[in-house]
Design an enzyme around this catalytic site. Structure first.
Site, mmCIF file in Angstrom:
data_model
loop_
_atom_site.group_PDB
_atom_site.id
_atom_site.type_symbol
_atom_site.label_atom_id
_atom_site.label_comp_id
_atom_site.label_asym_id
_atom_site.label_seq_id
_atom_site.Cartn_x
_atom_site.Cartn_y
_atom_site.Cartn_z
ATOM 1 N N PHE A 23 -3.445 -8.399 -1.420
ATOM 2 C CA PHE A 23 -2.393 -8.095 -0.459
ATOM 3 C C PHE A 23 -1.604 -6.886 -0.954
ATOM 4 C CE2 PHE A 23 1.436 -8.420 2.014
ATOM 5 C CZ PHE A 23 0.898 -8.681 3.266
ATOM 6 N N VAL A 24 -1.538 -5.852 -0.118
ATOM 7 C CA VAL A 24 -0.886 -4.616 -0.538
ATOM 8 C C VAL A 24 0.333 -4.291 0.329
ATOM 9 C CG1 VAL A 24 -2.922 -3.554 -1.598
ATOM 10 C CG2 VAL A 24 -2.531 -3.266 0.862
ATOM 11 N N ASP B 100 3.950 -3.722 4.912
ATOM 12 C CA ASP B 100 5.056 -4.594 4.536
ATOM 13 C C ASP B 100 4.595 -5.980 4.110
ATOM 14 O OD1 ASP B 100 4.227 -5.445 7.217
ATOM 15 O OD2 ASP B 100 6.051 -6.673 7.210
ATOM 16 N N LYS C 61 -10.317 -3.254 4.049
ATOM 17 C CA LYS C 61 -10.727 -4.381 3.188
ATOM 18 C C LYS C 61 -11.983 -4.965 3.808
ATOM 19 C CE LYS C 61 -6.121 -6.276 2.275
ATOM 20 N NZ LYS C 61 -5.308 -7.499 2.479
ATOM 21 N N LYS D 80 4.191 -1.182 13.043
ATOM 22 C CA LYS D 80 4.980 -0.142 12.405
ATOM 23 C C LYS D 80 4.239 0.416 11.200
ATOM 24 C CE LYS D 80 8.983 -3.063 13.175
ATOM 25 N NZ LYS D 80 9.948 -3.937 12.457
ATOM 26 N N GLY D 81 3.215 -0.310 10.759
ATOM 27 C CA GLY D 81 2.586 -0.016 9.461
ATOM 28 C C GLY D 81 2.001 1.376 9.331
ATOM 29 N N ARG E 272 8.115 -1.298 2.947
ATOM 30 C CA ARG E 272 7.426 -0.240 3.707
ATOM 31 C C ARG E 272 7.687 1.147 3.150
ATOM 32 N NH1 ARG E 272 5.302 -2.376 8.526
ATOM 33 N NH2 ARG E 272 6.532 -3.998 9.535
ATOM 34 N N ASP F 199 -8.295 -5.348 8.275
ATOM 35 C CA ASP F 199 -8.423 -6.555 7.466
ATOM 36 C C ASP F 199 -9.478 -7.435 8.151
ATOM 37 O OD1 ASP F 199 -7.669 -8.411 5.471
ATOM 38 O OD2 ASP F 199 -6.130 -9.280 6.754
ATOM 39 N N GLU G 280 -4.353 3.621 12.183
ATOM 40 C CA GLU G 280 -3.946 2.281 11.742
ATOM 41 C C GLU G 280 -3.742 2.278 10.227
ATOM 42 O OE1 GLU G 280 -2.486 -0.314 12.024
ATOM 43 O OE2 GLU G 280 -3.688 -1.930 12.869
ATOM 44 N N ASP G 281 -2.893 1.382 9.756
ATOM 45 C CA ASP G 281 -2.635 1.319 8.316
ATOM 46 C C ASP G 281 -3.800 0.691 7.559
ATOM 47 O OD1 ASP G 281 -2.167 -1.220 9.424
ATOM 48 O OD2 ASP G 281 -0.190 -1.487 8.528
#
Ligand code: IMP
Ligand code: MG
Length: 177
Positions: A151-152, A158, A130, A42-43, A164, A102, A98-99
């Site tokens: 961590f964001v 989320d 990242k 969902k990001g 969100r 990582d 994509e959000d």
């Protein structure tokens, strides 16, 4: 939202400005052909809606659900499709939206999976990257912002399904492990 655990890392204004630039760049890179933008739920929802409207050309949009079997802050490495695409990719130029990248596990898997569906090309647009955290190789063609290993949350991202709907991308200080 006033929450003492949140510190703004990238403001809503900066995000919107960068998305306008990306929209122009990507549109120029795809002057012709069917361009399919695939939102990874969902990001990436807010990034998808803003980026698609910043495009200077017609696009198709579709959604894919992926679960990486991680609770909290890390993904375990096992990837599963929870909602598949509605539109065929054959012969299309595909842009995965994509959000954040990582470890790279999710996108590495997805690139291989979607490549089997015979698109003409596949590229990735990620709002955040990242690079320090990478475990699997992933080539991200369009990056909004490189960020440090923090961590964001916000703008779609989320922590345990919270935060969100923040306009800004914020660092979540001392999240429970
Ligand atoms: P990867 O497979 O490790 O690259 O993980 C990518 C996914 O993990 C992203 O699509 C996010 O859903 C999640 N993720 C990674 N880092 C963060 C973060 O800092 N905040 C929120 N979600 C994150
Ligand atoms: Mg995600």
């Amino acid at each position: 939202m006033t929450d003492p655990k949140l510190r703004v890392l990238i403001s809503a204004e900066k995000i919107q400005e960068r998305i306008r630039e990306l929209g122009e760049k990507i549109s120029a890179d795809y002057p012709t052909g069917n361009l399919h933008m695939i939102c990874i739920l969902k990001g990436a929802i807010f990034f998808m809606t803003d980026l698609s409207r910043a495009m200077k050309r017609d696009v198709q949009i579709d959604f894919m659900g992926i679960s990486t079997y991680g609770k909290g802050k890390t993904s375990s490495g096992e990837v599963k499709v929870t909602k598949d695409l509605d539109i065929s990719l054959e012969g299309a130029d595909v842009l995965i939206v994509e959000d954040i990248v990582d470890s790279g596990v999710t996108l590495n898997y997805l690139m291989h999976l979607l490549d089997q569906r015979k698109p003409r090309s596949i590229r990735i647009a990620a709002l955040l990257d990242k690079p320090e955290r990478r475990l699997r190789p992933v080539h991200v063609s369009y990056v909004g912002f490189e960020i440090p290993d923090k961590f964001v949350v916000g703008y779609g991202l989320d922590y345990a399904e919270r935060y969100r709907n923040l306009d800004d991308v914020c660092v979540l200080e001392e999240p429970p492990v």
